[in-house]
Every structure is written in C-alpha cells, then in structure tokens.
Design a protein around this motif. Sequence first.
Motif, PDB file in Angstrom:
ATOM      1  N   LEU A   1      -5.205   4.669   7.382  1.00 37.88           N
ATOM      2  CA  LEU A   1      -5.717   3.508   8.130  1.00 37.88           C
ATOM      3  C   LEU A   1      -5.329   3.583   9.606  1.00 37.88           C
ATOM      4  CD1 LEU A   1      -5.037   0.650   5.564  1.00 37.88           C
ATOM      5  CD2 LEU A   1      -7.261   1.551   6.262  1.00 37.88           C
ATOM      6  N   ARG A   2      -4.221   4.179   9.893  1.00 40.00           N
ATOM      7  CA  ARG A   2      -3.750   4.263  11.288  1.00 40.00           C
ATOM      8  C   ARG A   2      -4.544   5.316  12.080  1.00 40.00           C
ATOM      9  NH1 ARG A   2       2.753   3.763  10.466  1.00 40.00           N
ATOM     10  NH2 ARG A   2       2.757   1.525  10.066  1.00 40.00           N
ATOM     11  N   LYS A   3      -5.166   6.246  11.412  1.00 38.94           N
ATOM     12  CA  LYS A   3      -5.873   7.329  12.119  1.00 38.94           C
ATOM     13  C   LYS A   3      -7.141   6.868  12.689  1.00 38.94           C
ATOM     14  CE  LYS A   3      -3.816  11.124   9.625  1.00 38.94           C
ATOM     15  NZ  LYS A   3      -3.991  12.256   8.773  1.00 38.94           N
TER      16      LYS A   3
ATOM     17  N   LEU B   1       0.833  -1.188   0.000  1.00 38.25           N
ATOM     18  CA  LEU B   1       0.000   0.000   0.000  1.00 38.25           C
ATOM     19  C   LEU B   1       0.874   1.246   0.000  1.00 38.25           C
ATOM     20  CD1 LEU B   1      -2.702  -0.835   2.697  1.00 38.25           C
ATOM     21  CD2 LEU B   1      -3.064  -0.629   0.243  1.00 38.25           C
ATOM     22  N   PRO B   2       0.373   2.304  -0.609  1.00 34.30           N
ATOM     23  CA  PRO B   2       1.125   3.566  -0.519  1.00 34.30           C
ATOM     24  C   PRO B   2       1.129   4.053   0.934  1.00 34.30           C
ATOM     25  CG  PRO B   2      -0.628   3.689  -2.176  1.00 34.30           C
ATOM     26  CD  PRO B   2      -0.766   2.396  -1.478  1.00 34.30           C
ATOM     27  N   GLN B   3       2.172   4.783   1.286  1.00 37.32           N
ATOM     28  CA  GLN B   3       2.315   5.268   2.660  1.00 37.32           C
ATOM     29  C   GLN B   3       1.132   6.137   3.064  1.00 37.32           C
ATOM     30  OE1 GLN B   3       4.674   4.216   4.786  1.00 37.32           O
ATOM     31  NE2 GLN B   3       3.542   5.302   6.375  1.00 37.32           N
ATOM     32  N   SER B   4       0.576   6.905   2.162  1.00 35.33           N
ATOM     33  CA  SER B   4      -0.567   7.767   2.500  1.00 35.33           C
ATOM     34  C   SER B   4      -1.777   6.921   2.897  1.00 35.33           C
ATOM     35  CB  SER B   4      -0.911   8.677   1.322  1.00 35.33           C
ATOM     36  OG  SER B   4      -1.284   7.871   0.195  1.00 35.33           O
TER      37      SER B   4
END
Length: 106
Positions: A104-106, A96-99
Amino acid sequence: MIGLNQILAAAILGLSGWIWYQSDTISDIRAENQAQAQTIKAQQEVNKVLNVALQQERAAVIEQQQRNDEIERMATENAESIKTIIKTQPCANTRLPQSAIDRLRK
C-alpha cells in the motif's frame, strides 16, 4: 499707381496661393481624419466581437469550475462513505500483514 497695382496683384496672388495651400492641407487632414474614423469604427467592431468571445469563455470557465467543484465534493463524500463503511466492518480492527502495508505504501 502701377507700382501699387503690382503690389496689390502680388499680394492677391500670394494670398490666393496661401489659401490654396491651406485648403489643400485641410483636405488632407479631413481625409486622414476620415480614415482614422473608419479605423476606429472597425476596431470598435472587433472589440465587440472579442468582448463577446471573452464573456463566453468566462462563462465556460465558471461552468467548468462548478463541475470540478461538484466532482470534488462527490469524491470527498464517497471517500467519507467508504471510510464509514470500512469502520463498521468487523475486519476494521484486524491488523494487516506487513507485506500488505508495504504494498500500500508503494
């Protein structure tokens, strides 16, 4: 003799008074006992009603817990199913792209 008659009369009157007092006390105790018996009977009826309500509430809690367990089991199965489906797709090994990872982490 008159003195003896007076003593006997006084004794009889004294015993009669004592008997009357004891009889009155016994009547009061019986009335109190009857009132307590009625209170106990009423409390037993209330306890029966509360016991029925408690049993119904307990059954409802058990039923709700069973529903919760079933929902949790289904959610776990669905999550595992989704993981399995995702792993079988060709995109599973694509990074997955870092963005996207950040979102997803938020």
